[in-house]
Design a protein around this motif. Structure first.
Motif, PDB file in Angstrom:
ATOM      1  N   SER A 358      11.265 -18.412  56.527  1.00 52.45           N
ATOM      2  CA  SER A 358      11.946 -17.090  55.667  1.00 52.45           C
ATOM      3  C   SER A 358      13.148 -17.512  55.157  1.00 52.45           C
ATOM      4  O   SER A 358      13.703 -18.834  55.522  1.00 52.45           O
ATOM      5  N   GLY A 359      13.807 -17.042  54.094  1.00 48.52           N
ATOM      6  CA  GLY A 359      15.194 -17.486  53.441  1.00 48.52           C
ATOM      7  C   GLY A 359      14.877 -17.890  52.075  1.00 48.52           C
ATOM      8  O   GLY A 359      13.707 -17.757  51.587  1.00 48.52           O
ATOM      9  N   THR A 364      19.553 -23.560  53.470  1.00 52.76           N
ATOM     10  CA  THR A 364      19.182 -23.210  54.989  1.00 52.76           C
ATOM     11  C   THR A 364      17.907 -22.235  54.829  1.00 52.76           C
ATOM     12  O   THR A 364      17.330 -22.044  53.855  1.00 52.76           O
ATOM     13  N   GLU A 366      14.922 -20.403  58.016  1.00 61.52           N
ATOM     14  CA  GLU A 366      14.761 -19.640  59.570  1.00 61.52           C
ATOM     15  C   GLU A 366      13.320 -19.666  59.774  1.00 61.52           C
ATOM     16  O   GLU A 366      12.302 -19.411  58.958  1.00 61.52           O
ATOM     17  N   SER A 368      10.217 -18.181  62.175  1.00 59.08           N
ATOM     18  CA  SER A 368      10.060 -16.996  62.951  1.00 59.08           C
ATOM     19  C   SER A 368       8.654 -17.259  63.474  1.00 59.08           C
ATOM     20  O   SER A 368       7.632 -17.618  62.712  1.00 59.08           O
ATOM     21  N   LEU A 394      18.110 -27.907  63.225  1.00 63.21           N
ATOM     22  CA  LEU A 394      18.053 -26.654  63.845  1.00 63.21           C
ATOM     23  C   LEU A 394      19.517 -26.367  64.481  1.00 63.21           C
ATOM     24  O   LEU A 394      20.481 -27.079  64.824  1.00 63.21           O
ATOM     25  N   TYR A 395      19.872 -24.924  64.335  1.00 62.91           N
ATOM     26  CA  TYR A 395      20.894 -24.669  64.900  1.00 62.91           C
ATOM     27  C   TYR A 395      20.389 -23.856  66.149  1.00 62.91           C
ATOM     28  O   TYR A 395      19.965 -22.624  65.969  1.00 62.91           O
ATOM     29  N   THR A 398      21.414 -20.446  67.090  1.00 62.60           N
ATOM     30  CA  THR A 398      20.902 -19.194  66.518  1.00 62.60           C
ATOM     31  C   THR A 398      19.510 -18.547  66.884  1.00 62.60           C
ATOM     32  O   THR A 398      19.029 -17.732  66.553  1.00 62.60           O
ATOM     33  N   THR A 442      13.209 -16.246  66.614  1.00 68.17           N
ATOM     34  CA  THR A 442      13.551 -16.885  65.357  1.00 68.17           C
ATOM     35  C   THR A 442      14.866 -18.039  65.444  1.00 68.17           C
ATOM     36  O   THR A 442      15.608 -17.905  66.664  1.00 68.17           O
ATOM     37  N   ILE A 443      14.794 -18.940  64.775  1.00 72.80           N
ATOM     38  CA  ILE A 443      15.752 -19.924  64.779  1.00 72.80           C
ATOM     39  C   ILE A 443      16.086 -20.642  63.338  1.00 72.80           C
ATOM     40  O   ILE A 443      15.204 -20.633  62.630  1.00 72.80           O
ATOM     41  N   GLN A 444      17.218 -20.731  63.020  1.00 70.99           N
ATOM     42  CA  GLN A 444      17.945 -21.126  61.738  1.00 70.99           C
ATOM     43  C   GLN A 444      17.897 -22.633  61.506  1.00 70.99           C
ATOM     44  O   GLN A 444      17.980 -23.232  62.610  1.00 70.99           O
TER      45      GLN A 444
END
Length: 577
Positions: A358-359, A364, A366, A368, A394-395, A398, A442-444
């Motif tokens: 997504s996004g 940037t 994400e 999911s 990866l962050y 988040t 989820t991870i951004q």
């Protein structure tokens, strides 16, 4: 006569052509075909060929091969391989529509290997082994390197002898862009003792197998115990092939099917080297009051087994039974539906998952992942493995796990950050799934800028991210009985259940397709074309001027035509030529 036999035996012993009964390794071959009508109306055909060899391949001097492929046996001896699992898959298994698979694999190529503790340089052995397997199976396994190789700590345990705990001797890699075709199927069939000349392998016709919705071929090598004490070890080679056919398309608008309609061939005999050759057809009612299927010819026996927490009924056709071919020289199993299949209820698997990106924009995004537990009253943990390329940064702060609107903290987490152009991200988590719940993970991430030489030939198509791996012990709805290994079907013995309360499941999500910031490669192309054109024209002209020799020639006197032209020009008052 007895004296002649004794002399002949002495000659063979003197020539070293026979071994004693204690030293001669014993091997056996079991083959089976499982035909399963899926809830969606499609047909799944699962081939399994198990070659068992009672021999120690790790010791030196093993040179005689009968049923076990020599190419794979030499790999085990040379690289000290403990377990090897390779799969080549085209398509994606739709769990919600097709149900729980017997043995799922991710899209593309997957390879994971356990090495012996005696290997000093595991990375070198891993690279050499992947290069050799690339040549054996005609696949792109030579592209496996440190950028797509990870070392899982808990997700991939040995399927054979479970006394290995040091994960440093494990390597795992996935190539999601790998395209599977007939070049991969041909060497896979050559590993079979009968190749595709006899037995169930005669149905493996490439033009029909690849005209399907899902195709997955795999090779699994592992050591197994010969007896309960496990004092001696045997080697097991299991070749599996799973194909999903669209029965509506193959049946010209009808759901009925047969072996000839699917494979355009029938079975005439078993492999002469096989000790077991059977065809199983799933005729389970699945909660219906009346039988839904009409199968012909009538099976000689019916087998009831507990597979993946469900009780199944199979019609069994034993190709080694002479009574099977008494009425006909060939076996063409036909199955017809007694009523429209559209009215059947589709059972949702207890555990399934899906993943998406997504996004917006190219900076940037994400990732999911949705994990579903549809069990009405049982909760169980699931082990999630995420492998993300280095160019998606990866962050980890988040990372969020939400279940029923509340935060779900993992009981175990292992994260290894990526290094640019050296290794990918590795994330492993043990998450508790409540009963009848959906867990969202989820991870951004941030997209990195690549060098122009690191882009693929089709950069605007996108970059693939390998599938997530889910491993879990799913609670069983029914009491599962444990069968003997020699009597149980092959499809029920690869992941045996330790007790009757749960069964092991390994699932894969969809591979992701992510776009990265991509320069306009048309401009360099235009510049190169224009530059090459100018250089070619200018170089040709300058080369012609520099290398040509000019000579001054005196004008010769004209002939009759020139004199006539001058006469006419003189009459008109025009200067002469």
């Amino acid at each position: 006569m007895e004296v002649a036999k004794a002399l002949f035996g002495l000659l063979l012993l003197a020539a070293g052509l026979v071994e004693s009964a204690a030293e001669a390794p014993r091997d056996s071959l079991r083959e089976e075909l499982l035909l399963s009508p899926l809830p969606s109306g499609d047909i799944a055909a699962t081939f399994q060929f198990r070659t068992r060899w009672d021999s120690d391949l790790q010791r030196e001097g093993v040179s005689h091969y009968r049923l076990f492929p020599k190419a794979l046996g030499q790999l085990i001896s040379k690289f000290s391989v403990r377990e090897l699992h390779l799969s080549l898959t085209q398509g994606f298994w739709r769990t919600r529509s097709w149900g729980q698979p017997y043995l799922q694999a991710p899209a593309g190529a997957e390879l994971w290997v356990w090495f012996q503790d005696s290997v000093t340089d595991v990375d070198k052995a891993w690279n050499d082994l992947s290069n050799i397997l690339s040549g054996i199976f005609c696949a792109s396994l030579n592209f496996i390197d440190s950028t797509n190789t990870v070392i899982p700590t808990a997700s991939f345990k040995p399927l054979g002898l479970a006394n290995v705990t040091d994960h440093r001797f494990l390597r795992y890699a996935v190539l999601p862009r790998e395209v599977v075709c007939t070049e991969n199927l041909t060497p896979w069939k050559k590993l079979l003792p009968c190749s595709s000349k006899a037995g169930l392998a005669v149905l493996l016709k490439a033009e029909h197998l690849f005209y399907s919705s899902y195709h997955s071929q795999a090779v699994h090598i592992r050591p197994i115990c010969r007896d309960a004490s496990c004092l001696s070890v045997s080697w097991e080679l299991r070749q599996t092939l799973t194909v999903v056919f669209d029965s509506f398309a193959n049946g010209h608008g009808k759901k009925d099917w047969s072996l000839f309609k699917i494979f355009s061939r029938t079975l005439t005999e078993a492999c002469p080297l096989a000790s077991q050759s059977k065809v199983y057809v799933d005729i389970s009612n699945k909660g219906q009051e009346k039988e839904l299927l009409d199968i012909s010819p009538a099976p000689l026996s019916v087998h009831e087994a507990s597979v993946q927490g469900d009780r199944r009924i199979y019609a069994v056709y034993d190709l080694l039974n002479p009574a099977l071919f008494n009425t006909s020289r060939s076996l063409n199993v036909q199955l017809k539906w007694k009523r429209p299949q559209d009215s059947l209820d589709q059972t949702v698997p207890v555990l399934h998952a899906q993943r998406y990106v997504s996004g917006y924009g190219l900076q940037t995004g994400e990732i999911s992942t949705l994990v579903y537990n549809t069990h009405p009253y049982r909760a169980f943990p699931v082990l999630l493995l995420e492998t993300v390329p280095w160019y998606l940064r990866l962050y980890i702060h988040t990372l969020t796990i939400i279940t029923k609107g509340k935060e779900n903290k993992p009981s175990y987490i292992h994260y290894q950050p990526a290094q640019d152009r050296q290794r990918p991200h590795l994330l492993e988590m043990l998450i508790q799934l409540p009963a009848n719940s959906v867990t969202k993970i989820t991870i951004q991430f941030e997209r990195a800028l690549l060098k122009w030489t690191e882009y693929t030939p089709d950069p605007n198509h996108g970059f693939y991210v390998s599938s997530s791996v889910l491993s879990a012990l799913v609670p069983s709805v029914i009491a599962m009985k444990k069968e003997e290994d020699d009597l149980s079907p092959l499809f029920a013995s690869l992941f045996p259940s330790s007790d009757g309360s749960s069964y092991f499941v390994r699932l894969y999500t969809e591979p992701l397709l992510v776009n990265l910031p991509t320069p306009d490669f048309s401009m360099p192309y235009n510049v190169i074309c224009l530059t090459c054109t100018v250089v070619a024209v200018c170089y040709g002209s300058f080369y012609n001027l520099l290398t040509r020799t000019f000579h001054v020639e005196e004008a010769k006197k004209g002939g009759l035509a020139k004199r006539l032209a001058n006469i006419i020009r003189k009459m008109r008052g025009v200067p002469l030529l």
